[in-house]
Structure formats: C-alpha cells, structure tokens
Design an enzyme around this catalytic site. Structure first.
Site, short mmCIF file in Angstrom:
data_model
loop_
_atom_site.label_atom_id
_atom_site.label_comp_id
_atom_site.label_asym_id
_atom_site.label_seq_id
_atom_site.Cartn_x
_atom_site.Cartn_y
_atom_site.Cartn_z
N GLU A 109 57.54 46.82 67.46
CA GLU A 109 58.53 47.50 68.29
C GLU A 109 59.46 48.22 67.32
OE1 GLU A 109 60.87 45.01 70.90
OE2 GLU A 109 62.02 46.75 71.59
N ARG A 158 53.68 31.99 63.67
CA ARG A 158 54.38 33.00 62.90
C ARG A 158 54.74 32.46 61.53
NH1 ARG A 158 57.79 35.59 66.32
NH2 ARG A 158 59.17 36.36 64.73
N LYS A 185 64.47 40.41 63.72
CA LYS A 185 65.07 41.74 63.56
C LYS A 185 66.48 41.79 64.13
CE LYS A 185 61.30 43.68 65.12
NZ LYS A 185 60.41 44.65 65.75
P1 ATP Z 1 61.34 39.86 65.56
O1 ATP Z 1 61.49 38.52 66.17
O2 ATP Z 1 61.68 39.92 64.12
O3 ATP Z 1 62.04 40.94 66.33
P2 ATP Z 1 58.97 40.63 66.84
O4 ATP Z 1 57.79 39.74 66.99
O5 ATP Z 1 59.79 40.88 68.03
O6 ATP Z 1 59.79 40.13 65.61
P3 ATP Z 1 57.48 43.04 66.78
O7 ATP Z 1 57.85 44.36 66.24
O8 ATP Z 1 57.34 42.90 68.23
O9 ATP Z 1 58.55 42.03 66.24
O10 ATP Z 1 56.21 42.48 66.03
C1 ATP Z 1 55.08 43.22 65.66
C2 ATP Z 1 53.97 42.26 65.31
O11 ATP Z 1 54.36 41.45 64.22
C3 ATP Z 1 53.67 41.33 66.46
O12 ATP Z 1 52.27 41.23 66.61
C4 ATP Z 1 54.28 40.04 66.04
O13 ATP Z 1 53.62 38.95 66.61
C5 ATP Z 1 54.14 40.09 64.52
N1 ATP Z 1 55.16 39.27 63.88
C6 ATP Z 1 56.49 39.36 64.02
N2 ATP Z 1 57.11 38.39 63.33
C7 ATP Z 1 56.14 37.68 62.72
C8 ATP Z 1 56.13 36.54 61.86
N3 ATP Z 1 57.25 35.93 61.47
N4 ATP Z 1 54.93 36.07 61.43
C9 ATP Z 1 53.80 36.68 61.79
N5 ATP Z 1 53.73 37.74 62.60
C10 ATP Z 1 54.88 38.24 63.06
MG MG Z 2 59.01 41.87 69.82
#
Ligand code: ATP
Ligand code: MG
Length: 549
Positions: A34, A259, A269
């Site tokens: 995102e 994760r 983020k």
């Molecule tokens: P955040 O909680 O930091 O906002 P998010 O999962 O909302 O992270 P996205 O941009 O939606 O962020 O994530 C893009 C991809 O990265 C998704 O497939 C998500 O599952 C993966 N991802 C995000 N954080 C992690 C993590 N700590 N370990 C492994 N994969 C991750």
């Molecule tokens: Mg997300």
C-alpha cells in the site's frame, strides 16, 4: 541440489501444485504494497519471498500497488517503493499494476453480487453496524436493510457511485453470515463513500472498495496463483474464497506466513510515519530507521539484506528475530568487501620527538580478505593523530594501550612510548610527546619488545578532516511495538556526530560505490549529503557487538 535442501511449507505447496499440473504448472506471485509509507525490513522479507519463489519455479511476480485508500496514499511513496525493490535486486518487468486500475471491474463485480442477491446497501451508521455485528461468541443481529430488493440495491448503489449520498451515510455489504464465529464473515463492508481525491483516479470515484473486496479480486484479475500474505489475514481467507467462488473468477489461493519481527525494531508504517512527522528521526531514510531506504543510506548492501531475508526462513507462527542475527550477516558481508583504511574519529595529537625522518611510507593491505585489492603506501612522520580513547593518563586495570611511560605498536609502523603529557590550562589533554623505538618497524622489527596492543593512527600533515556519524539502536527496549508512546522508549544516545575525524588522504576520493572499514572503528559509508568539501560518513555497523558494553 533441490533434493537435499529442506523445503519450507510454501515451497511444498507450490511443488505439489506443479506435480498436479494446477494452472498448467504456472507460478505467479505478487508483491502488493500500500503506497502509504516507505518499505521496511518486513517488506524486504516479503519481496524476497515473492520474487524469489517466482525465480525458483520459473514464474513471474507482479508489483501491485494496493491503493484503495486515497486518504493515506501518495505518489512519493509509489516512487520510493519502486526504487527500493530495484535496489534490492528484483524486477517486475512491465507488470506494474494498481488496484485502482480495477475500480471499474470491481464495481461491476459488486453489481454482479447484488444481482445474485449476495450484496446489499445498508443505511446504518458505522456505530450501528458495529453494534449489530456483536461479539464472536454470540450471533450478531440482522440489519433492517438486509432484505432490500435487488432493484432497490442496484439503484441505491448507483446513487452512491454518482455522489448522491454523504460520507458514512451508506455502505455496500456482502450478504453472508451474521452468526459466523468469524467476524469477517458477518456481512463485511465492500464499498464505502469517500469524497477524497485519489493519486491516480482523481475525483472519478467517490466510492472505494475495502481491502477485502479489492485484494482477492485483484489477484484473480491478474491470474495470481499463489497470493502470499502475513498471518493476520488468515481469518480473511474464507471471505477471500467466498468472493472468488461467488463471482466465479480465477481461483487464486491465499497462503499466510508469519510476519518478520526483529528485536529493537518497529515494523509498522503508521508508527514509522509518526517518527518522521514528529521529527524523532531525520526523515524516512534516517540511518536508524528500519526502512529499505535507510538501510541503503547506512551502507548495508542489497546482498546482505537478501541473505538475511533467506536466513530468517518462513515460519507459520509469530516469532522475533534477534538483532544479532541481522548484524552478523551485515558484518560478514562487509568484511569480505570493505576496503580497509585508518581513520581517527576523535583525534589526539602526538609528536614523536626522536623521529629523524621527514617522511616514510608504510605498506598496508587494502583488504586482507581479498588479496586482489592489493596494497598501498601510507605516510608516517613525527606528527600523527591517535584516538583519544587509546590513551589513559592513569590507566585502569587491563588497559594496555598508551599511557605515560608505556609502549604501544602503531599499526603497520613503529612502537612508540609516551614520554610526556601536555595539557591545556583547564587540565584537559592537548597532546602527547612520544619517542619511537628505532628498530621496531613493522615487518622488520628486531627490538624484542612486545607491546600488548596495536592501535591505529593517521599522519597529521597528509590527512583530511571529515564528519562521521555514529548510530545506535533507535529504541531502548527490545519490543518497541508493545509501547504505544514511542517518545518514552527512544534511546537518547542513538546518534552522535563527530566533525573532526582525521582520515587518510586517499579518502578525498571516497565514492558511494565503495564500503570502507575504518580499522577498529567499524564499517563506514559515504552519506547521500556528503560533498567534496564536506565529507560525511555514516557508520554502517561496528566491528563486533559493542552493545551492552
Ligand atoms: P505495515 O503494518 O507496516 O503498514 P502492511 O502489511 O500494512 O505493513 P503493506 O504495504 O500492506 O503493509 O504490505 C505489503 C506486503 O508486505 C504485504 O503482502 C504484507 O503482508 C507484507 N509485509 C508487511 N509487513 C511485513 C512483515 N513484517 N513481514 C513480512 N511481510 C510483511
Ligand atoms: Mg496494509
């Protein structure tokens, strides 16, 4: 090779699918960020996993921006994300997609579900909807709008799309199961009204699909075979499948893994954005941040980051990786490639009063780990700098470096003895007068003396002055995610700037393609704001774990 390697559970699923010729053996993954912030280490893990699996099984990986929430998203993030993925060493070729590209298709899918009697427009407020949903242990209650006719739903949904309603007045919900123990199945929201301009579609839309209604369908539109996400989406999987089955579209399969969590590191983020906005750090790429851009600025290589992503493996249960695991991989990588140099970060001047030569040149290796990098000659004279901390006027027990009357070896040069300490009026040490042992030159030492320590030094008339920035952990606790107030857990000593570091003159032409080891002081890398007139080096990492000292 693959016979002897232990497969992780995702590889097992993929290999079974290939054996069964599912989707004709085609493997297609995606990385779906995102664009609401910069990528961090957790994303690096996900990137390496998705692109890595595709490489391993001859498949493809799409980059898809999951841009369904216009309020938080921005093109600045889109550009940064692309730069970071390329830097990590992966390429999506021409497959750069946006969930927003599918808004029209998703709208049509929604109409298809309304026509099938599987979606309805609800006029209840957000609070009412949440109240009717109830709690997992007892069934929720049905919305009074649940039994609207298909015609009425079609008309109202079109009205929502055409801007007839205000934000929050109406939503589109899937008609699923208000008594399911899985709360995600209790008539989840598919569309909400938002009069917000989108970074790609502008003001064309005032209704936006939710994550649940966009993600699986986007996977399906792109023909994604294995949609890999993190564990928090496990409970969304039945809904993911329900939409795909009822729309009768390409059956992408969602697979969850744990994760990545790392000690002393925040991976949200939202919280990283708070650090940036409240100026607790100097931007998203402040070298103390866990973002890919910060890691790059610090001087860590993409190879080390990829190696870390592989080394942590794929888990099905939440775990926390020790910071030392990351640090050790970074050190091992830099040890192989870094060019060695001597640099004195906090200089103390020494005059060697019995040294008779104007100058001598001492031969040193550029990188003992890589003989091909060769050797160089560095100047030595009676004026040198050593590290202030390598001298103690009243040495404590076990201090074996320089102190009055004692000897120490200067790396690649001579043994010196401290003869006199010269002080400022306030009592602080101004400089040292030393003598050198004439027949102690490194490589041809016949002095018979055995100093207990070797220290680094820089010749005073040839050296250059530079700024060095030293970093430590941003947080003082190993589990910062467990604290809501990040201010209270900031490590006050996470940043130190030294503006009078003395470097070998060859460092004038230091370049950002090269990693350096300042002997005994750590690995260093040129900062992005460094200029020819004002050289700035970031310490990537210390030579060995000095934390807790
Ligand atoms: P955040 O909680 O930091 O906002 P998010 O999962 O909302 O992270 P996205 O941009 O939606 O962020 O994530 C893009 C991809 O990265 C998704 O497939 C998500 O599952 C993966 N991802 C995000 N954080 C992690 C993590 N700590 N370990 C492994 N994969 C991750
Ligand atoms: Mg997300």
């Amino acid at each position: 090779m693959s016979e002897i390697k232990n497969r992780n559970f995702i590889e097992e699923i993929i290999e079974e699918d290939i054996r069964n010729n599912k989707h004709n053996g085609r493997i297609h993954t995606r990385f779906p960020p995102e664009p609401n912030g910069y990528l961090h280490l957790g994303h690096a893990k996900s990137i390496c996993l998705n692109f890595g699996l595709a490489q391993q099984y001859n498949g493809k990986t799409n980059l898809r921006f999951d841009d369904t929430n216009p309020a938080a998203e921005d093109v600045e993030y889109v550009d940064a994300i692309k730069e970071d993925i390329h830097w990590l060493g992966f390429d999506w070729e021409d497959r750069e997609y946006y969930a927003s590209d599918y808004f029209q298709q998703l709208y049509e899918y929604a109409i298809q579900l309304i026509r099938a009697g599987l979606a309805y427009v609800d006029d209840s407020s957000a609070e009412e909807i949440s109240k009717m949903r109830g709690i997992p242990t007892s069934p929720g209650s049905l919305s009074p709008f649940r039994n609207r006719s298909i015609e009425e739903n079609l008309e109202l949904f079109e009205g929502m799309k055409n801007g007839k309603d205000k934000e929050g007045e109406r939503v589109l919900r899937a008609k699923l199961d208000m008594s399911s123990p899985n709360m995600h199945l209790r008539d989840p929201i598919m569309y909400r009204i938002l009069f917000s301009s989108h970074h790609r579609t502008g003001t064309k839309w005032c209704i936006y699909p939710t994550y649940d209604f966009a993600h699986g369908q986007s996977d399906s539109i792109e023909g994604i075979t294995h949609s890999i996400c993190t564990l928090e989406f496990e409970n969304h999987r039945p809904l993911y499948n329900w939409f795909i089955e009822n729309l009768e579209i390409f059956p992408s399969r969602q697979i969850e893994f744990a994760r990545l969590n790392l000690e002393y590191t925040l991976m949200s983020k939202r919280k990283l954005l708070q650090l940036v906005n409240e100026k607790m750090v100097d931007g998203w790429d402040d070298p103390r941040m866990p973002t890919i851009s910060a890691i790059r600025r610090r001087g860590i290589t993409p190879e080390a980051l990829r190696e870390f992503a592989t080394a942590v493996g794929i888990a099905r249960r939440e775990n926390v990786i020790e910071l030392s695991k990351f640090d050790n991989i970074v050190r091992a990588n830099l040890n192989k490639i870094a060019i060695r140099t001597m640099a004195v970060l906090d200089p103390l001047r020494i005059t060697i009063n019995n040294y008779p030569h104007e100058i001598e040149w001492m031969e040193v290796e550029n990188n003992p780990e890589d003989p091909e990098t060769g050797k160089r000659n560095i100047p030595f004279s009676k004026e040198i700098f050593i590290e202030r901390e390598d001298f103690m006027e009243e040495p404590v027990k076990d201090f074996f470096r320089l102190s009055p009357g004692n000897i120490v070896r200067l790396k690649a040069a001579y043994i010196i003895r401290c003869e006199q300490v010269i002080k400022h009026e306030d009592g602080s040490i101004h400089q040292l007068i030393c003598s050198y042992i004439t027949n102690s030159r490194s490589g041809s030492d016949t002095s018979g003396l055995k100093p207990k320590s070797v220290i680094h030094w820089v010749e005073a008339n040839h050296c250059i002055t530079a700024t060095v920035r030293l970093y430590d952990k941003l947080f003082s606790v190993p589990d910062p995610a467990n604290y809501e107030n990040v201010h209270s857990i900031l490590n006050k000593d996470s940043f130190q700037e030294l503006t009078n570091a003395k470097l070998e003159s060859k460092m004038k032409s230091a370049d950002p393609g090269t990693r350096y080891q300042f002997m005994r002081k750590g690995y260093f890398y040129l900062d992005k704001n460094s200029t020819h007139e004002n050289l700035i080096f970031n310490r990537t990492i210390t030579l060995k774990d000095s934390f807790g000292k």
